[in-house]
Scaffold this active site. Structure first.
Site, PDB file in Angstrom:
ATOM      1  N   ALA A 177       0.809  -1.216   0.000  1.00 21.14           N
ATOM      2  CA  ALA A 177       0.000   0.000   0.000  1.00 21.14           C
ATOM      3  C   ALA A 177       0.844   1.268   0.000  1.00 21.14           C
ATOM      4  CB  ALA A 177      -0.945   0.000   1.206  1.00 21.14           C
TER       5      ALA A 177
ATOM      6  N   ASN B 294      -6.084   3.012  10.467  1.00 25.63           N
ATOM      7  CA  ASN B 294      -5.300   1.916  11.039  1.00 25.63           C
ATOM      8  C   ASN B 294      -5.167   1.994  12.547  1.00 25.63           C
ATOM      9  OD1 ASN B 294      -3.682   4.261  10.249  1.00 25.63           O
ATOM     10  ND2 ASN B 294      -1.934   3.137  11.052  1.00 25.63           N
TER      11      ASN B 294
ATOM     12  N   HIS C 251      -0.407  -8.272   3.195  1.00 29.01           N
ATOM     13  CA  HIS C 251      -0.123  -8.744   4.553  1.00 29.01           C
ATOM     14  C   HIS C 251      -1.189  -8.338   5.559  1.00 29.01           C
ATOM     15  CE1 HIS C 251       1.728  -4.693   4.852  1.00 29.01           C
ATOM     16  NE2 HIS C 251       1.475  -4.798   6.133  1.00 29.01           N
TER      17      HIS C 251
ATOM     18  N   CYS D  73       3.600   0.820  11.732  1.00 33.74           N
ATOM     19  CA  CYS D  73       4.723   1.217  10.875  1.00 33.74           C
ATOM     20  C   CYS D  73       5.651   2.207  11.567  1.00 33.74           C
ATOM     21  CB  CYS D  73       4.202   1.828   9.579  1.00 33.74           C
ATOM     22  SG  CYS D  73       3.074   0.752   8.680  1.00 33.74           S
TER      23      CYS D  73
END
Length: 392
Positions: A59, A144, A194, A335
């Site tokens: 992404a 997220n 993923h 991340c």
């Protein structure tokens, strides 16, 4: 990784290793044929065709291709971009780079606590920002960190009016929501394998071929693969795994959502019964609104069932995680979990620095069990009580 996905990928690492671009021999032609079938399957998942699929490394690359590809196309004359303050860094980064290059980026705020819809886009300001000077609008479908689900329909209608491409980072939504590109009304959709129990290092950008306003300037050039939109030898193993992961996600979506909802509620009830002052970050759901008149179906439109983000009073989230190292949780985006700064998402929904730093994000997975949830709760309660002694 889902074992079914692994089994589908294994032959392509051991037995069928030919380059799909080498079609002068049977092995290469077979690889190309199977990639074409897989990409057609990927497109079908999103209500698109194989020609609408650009396979990427994930992404982040897809977001870069969408943002830079639209805004830096030689025919692009508009210099204004509209996005949201709570976007993922994979969108924030490219937009800030374009800002430094002279683009105007309008950052739309979100609703703040104590609103039960904290994290939802301020729709009035969004509508006011989109006009005939806008080159691109980018709005994350599902966040997220706090799981908030944005309603893209009204934004899409506004974009159509002014012929503006609408991009969405749907990495968190795929496999959890219906992501038919036509129904969403978006022009470009980014995702990663993923996030749906597939392999790391592969994902895609889906284009809406029914809309003709997405001229893309390629960001990786060389061999001319994928209609010159993204050069490089195709990742056969990854593409096969991605297609299988999407297939499984479609089959299991209702079951996975129901399981995640139940496990999240179990975790929240266990923690909130033992720790006073816990607060939900982001939109509420039925367990956190005891007397809610909303149906579960309506509440499911607010927030991903698998997401739980909690503000723990008086303690630091990083310290809490260090006291329970067996738990795979995060104080912000996975991340950027090593970043010492407080979550920009939590700050933008009205939490102060201390509250943001005292928060932990949980992602409930397909393979989690009630036993694991109970064990996680026990570890966190024990860790919290140990730390709270020092701030009492």
């Amino acid at each position: 990784m889902d074992p079914v996905v692994f089994d589908a990928m294994l032959p392509w690492m051991k037995e069928h290793y030919a380059n799909p671009g080498s079609t002068t021999h049977d092995a290469g032609r077979y690889a190309k044929q199977q990639i074409e079938l897989a990409i057609a399957s990927i497109g079908h998942f999103f209500g698109a065709t194989a020609d609408d699929v650009v396979v990427t490394s994930g992404a982040t690359e897809s977001n870069n291709l969408a943002v830079f590809g639209i805004c830096l196309h030689p025919r692009q004359k508009r210099r204004k971009i509209v996005s949201v303050t709570t976007e993922h860094h994979a969108v924030l980064g490219p937009l800030r780079k374009l800002e430094r290059q002279g683009f105007e980026v309008v950052w739309i705020p979100v609703l703040q606590h104590p609103s039960v819809d904290a994290g939802m886009v301020d729709m009035q300001k969004m509508m006011e920002a989109i006009d005939d000077r806008t080159a691109l609008v980018s709005v994350m479908l599902a966040n997220n960190e706090i799981g908030v689900i944005q309603s893209l329909t009204a934004i899409a209608d506004r974009c159509v009016r002014y012929e503006v491409p609408l991009h969405t980072d749907a990495a968190q939504a795929v496999g959890r929501l219906d992501v038919n590109i036509a129904d969403l009304g978006v022009d470009l959709l980014s995702f990663s394998a993923h996030k749906i129990y597939g392999p790391k290092g592969v994902g895609g950008l889906i284009l809406n071929s029914a809309r003709r306003n997405q001229r893309l300037a390629p960001q990786i050039v060389g061999g001319g693969q994928q209609n010159n939109l993204r050069s490089g030898t195709l990742n056969t193993t990854g593409i096969i795994g991605l297609a299988k992961a999407l297939e499984v996600a479609l089959q299991r979506r209702e079951v996975d959502v129901a399981n995640a909802w139940a496990l999240r509620s179990r975790l929240w009830q266990s923690l909130s019964n033992q720790i006073d002052g816990l607060r939900i970050n982001g939109p509420e759901w039925e367990d956190s609104i005891p007397n809610s008149d909303c149906s579960r179906k309506e509440l499911q439109k607010r927030r991903l069932a698998a997401n739980l983000n909690i503000c723990f009073p008086k303690v630091d989230g990083q310290s809490l995680m260090l006291e329970a190292p067996a738990l795979a949780v995060s104080s912000g985006s996975a991340c950027t979990s090593a970043n010492p700064e407080a979550s920009h998402v939590l700050l933008n929904i009205g939490r102060n620095e201390d509250e943001a730093r005292g928060s932990i994000r949980f992602g409930i997975g397909r393979f989690n069990t009630e036993t694991e949830i109970d064990h996680a709760s026990e570890m966190l309660i024990k860790a919290y009580r140990k730390l709270a002694v020092f701030v009492a």
